[in-house]
Design an enzyme around this catalytic site. Structure first.
Site, PDB file in Angstrom:
ATOM      1  N   LYS A   1       6.535   2.229   7.736  1.00  0.00           N
ATOM      2  CA  LYS A   1       5.137   2.335   8.177  1.00  0.00           C
ATOM      3  C   LYS A   1       4.862   1.579   9.494  1.00  0.00           C
ATOM      4  CE  LYS A   1       3.649   3.412   3.492  1.00  0.00           C
ATOM      5  NZ  LYS A   1       3.100   4.744   3.344  1.00  0.00           N
TER       6      LYS A   1
ATOM      7  N   TYR B   1       5.808   2.615  -6.399  1.00  0.00           N
ATOM      8  CA  TYR B   1       6.456   3.761  -5.740  1.00  0.00           C
ATOM      9  C   TYR B   1       7.340   3.237  -4.621  1.00  0.00           C
ATOM     10  CZ  TYR B   1       6.946   8.101  -3.000  1.00  0.00           C
ATOM     11  OH  TYR B   1       7.432   9.184  -2.302  1.00  0.00           O
TER      12      TYR B   1
ATOM     13  N   ASP C   1      10.039  -4.559  -1.658  1.00  0.00           N
ATOM     14  CA  ASP C   1       9.745  -3.342  -0.911  1.00  0.00           C
ATOM     15  C   ASP C   1       8.460  -3.578  -0.123  1.00  0.00           C
ATOM     16  OD1 ASP C   1       9.190  -0.917   0.130  1.00  0.00           O
ATOM     17  OD2 ASP C   1       9.211   0.190  -1.760  1.00  0.00           O
TER      18      ASP C   1
HETATM   19  C1  LIG Z   1       6.075   0.619  -1.039  1.00  0.00           C
HETATM   20  C2  LIG Z   1       6.628   1.899  -0.518  1.00  0.00           C
HETATM   21  N1  LIG Z   1       7.949   2.085  -0.504  1.00  0.00           N
HETATM   22  C3  LIG Z   1       8.505   3.223  -0.028  1.00  0.00           C
HETATM   23  C4  LIG Z   1       7.732   4.250   0.435  1.00  0.00           C
HETATM   24  C5  LIG Z   1       8.365   5.507   0.959  1.00  0.00           C
HETATM   25  O1  LIG Z   1       8.234   5.575   2.340  1.00  0.00           O
HETATM   26  P1  LIG Z   1       8.310   6.990   3.082  1.00  0.00           P
HETATM   27  O2  LIG Z   1       7.118   7.772   2.701  1.00  0.00           O
HETATM   28  O3  LIG Z   1       8.371   6.608   4.540  1.00  0.00           O
HETATM   29  O4  LIG Z   1       9.599   7.635   2.649  1.00  0.00           O
HETATM   30  C6  LIG Z   1       6.342   4.112   0.436  1.00  0.00           C
HETATM   31  C7  LIG Z   1       5.474   5.214   0.923  1.00  0.00           C
HETATM   32  O5  LIG Z   1       4.291   5.244   0.741  1.00  0.00           O
HETATM   33  C8  LIG Z   1       5.784   2.910  -0.049  1.00  0.00           C
HETATM   34  O6  LIG Z   1       4.452   2.721  -0.066  1.00  0.00           O
END
Ligand SMILES: Cc1ncc(COP(=O)(O)O)c(C=O)c1O
Length: 424
Positions: free
Chosen positions: A266, A144, A238
């Site tokens: 985060k 995700y 990511d």
């Molecule tokens: C690996 C990863 N990328 C992107 C995101 C998206 O971040 P946000 O919820 O701040 O938009 C998340 C959210 O859990 C994530 O775990």
């Protein structure tokens, strides 16, 4: 444990907010029941509107590696807010935080701040396409990366298919630009690179997956990812979840990765909305105002978020022992879970790296997303409520990571294991 006030709030919330929540998983659809409405957090604990206290393993889905309401983080935010909430102009705190990111990630020359992980990955992909002049991106099943259109894509069966949207509202034409492969399938990736490598702008991946539950990358998979560079494909790690969590330099440091771009969120914002993307100068110089790839934000680099992030990263940098501590505590929780479940004869697999952990209710090993989906979700529901009613707040879906913070201690781990034993 009674929660009448949360019940009442939830009923009211549902009249005004879709599903009563600002983000879907909070509605407890995967586990049923009413989510406690939280009013306060302190260290490893959260408190609901009914006055119940829980050991928290959600930790706001990852940002709170120092625990809830860390005094130094709060103090820095307080001090900053007295001077105004936002300027929409350059400010010194952004520069300080950018320098910290570069210390954590030596391969990063330039960093751009945004407000959410979604924005960071979306912007990194636009940049990769702008830099390479190629249309396709590759993502992995069960990874995700936020809810940008091109990333809300899964695939049908087979080793490789064109992307099919996993949300209504994402046009198929658009989803087709996303190629989806299995995570931990190096041969599938190599085959795609051989056949279509020159059309691919970037591969985006979770270096350690948290969003299918925790999945650990195999060595050969990491190797295959890096082979993409031979085809001029940019590698986007990511690290929204793993950055500053698996090590100060995230999965990149811990696994020795060489990504072209990284995305962070985060922990970077210390509990306030901040995220970022960054990478080599040559690539990042394509971003406006230096280059032709447009990306902007009214609140980007917001002083309060920068202050919370800066305080958090300063504390982590001053305490390198924290990562050892989290590793040891994680190992203790993992071993304890295994022991209790084995004693009761419950099939299980625990995947963990450092302070990220998922307990699957299936025989291991759990290596791919397909493996993860074998988990017994009915048993998970009972596990979840068994813990919640005993004051342990586990993530309300089996396809999520539980997080430890440095505020968690042996005491909380022991309480958790006792609760599990009793619940079983
Ligand atoms: C690996 C990863 N990328 C992107 C995101 C998206 O971040 P946000 O919820 O701040 O938009 C998340 C959210 O859990 C994530 O775990």
């Amino acid at each position: 444990m009674e929660r009448p006030i949360s019940e009442a709030y939830f009923q009211e919330a549902k009249r005004h907010i879709p599903g009563g929540v600002s983000s879907p998983v909070r509605a407890f659809k995967a586990v049923g029941g009413t989510p406690p409405f939280l009013v306060r957090g302190e260290g490893a604990y959260v408190f609901d509107a009914d006055g119940n206290r829980y050991v928290d393993y959600v930790m706001s889905w990852g940002p709170l590696i120092l625990g809830h309401a860390h005094p130094r983080v709060l103090a820095r935010v307080r001090e900053t807010l007295e001077k105004g909430l936002t300027f929409g102009a350059p400010s010194p705190l952004e520069v300080a935080l950018a320098k910290k990111v570069k210390r954590a990630y030596p391969g990063v020359d330039l960093v751009r701040f945004v407000n959410s992980g979604t924005e960071a990955t979306m912007s990194a992909l636009r940049l990769a396409r702008g830099y390479t002049n190629r249309p396709y991106i590759v993502k992995f099943r069960g990874n995700y990366h936020g809810h940008a259109d091109g990333l809300l894509v899964e695939a049908g069966s087979g080793a490789l298919t064109f992307g099919v949207p996993s949300s209504a509202g994402v046009p198929e034409e658009y989803a087709k630009l996303t190629l989806v492969l299995d995570y931990n399938d190096p041969e599938g990736l190599r085959e795609l690179l051989r056949s279509r490598g020159e059309e691919i702008a970037a591969i985006i991946f979770e270096p350690v997956v948290g969003n299918a539950g925790v999945l650990l990358p195999t060595e050969d998979f990491l190797k295959a990812l890096h082979e993409a560079k031979d085809y001029g494909v940019l590698l986007i790690a990511d690290e929204v979840m793993t950055g500053f969590r698996l090590a100060f330099g995230g999965a990149t440091e811990r696994l020795g990765l060489k990504p072209d771009l990284i995305t962070l969120g985060k922990i970077l914002g210390g509990g306030l909305p901040a995220a970022a993307y960054g990478g080599r100068r040559e690539v990042m110089e394509k971003v406006a105002p230096l280059g032709p790839v447009y990306q902007a934000g009214t609140l980007s680099g917001n002083p309060l978020a920068m202050a919370a992030g800066l305080a958090t990263l300063e504390i982590l940098e001053e305490n390198p022992g924290y990562y050892r501590y989290l590793e040891d505590l994680g190992a203790k929780l993992e071993a304890g879970l295994r022991e209790v479940l084995s004693q009761k004869g419950v099939p299980h697999a625990v995947n963990r790296m450092g302070s990220m952990l998922t307990l699957f209710f299936t025989e291991g090993p759990v290596v791919t997303f397909q493996d993860a989906k074998r988990t017994d979700t009915e048993l998970f529901k009972r596990f979840f409520h068994g813990l919640l009613d005993r004051g342990i707040y586990w993530p309300p879906s089996n396809f999520e990571a539980a997080f430890l913070s440095v505020a968690h201690t042996d005491l909380e781990v022991e309480k958790t294991l006792e609760a599990l034993d009793e619940a079983l």
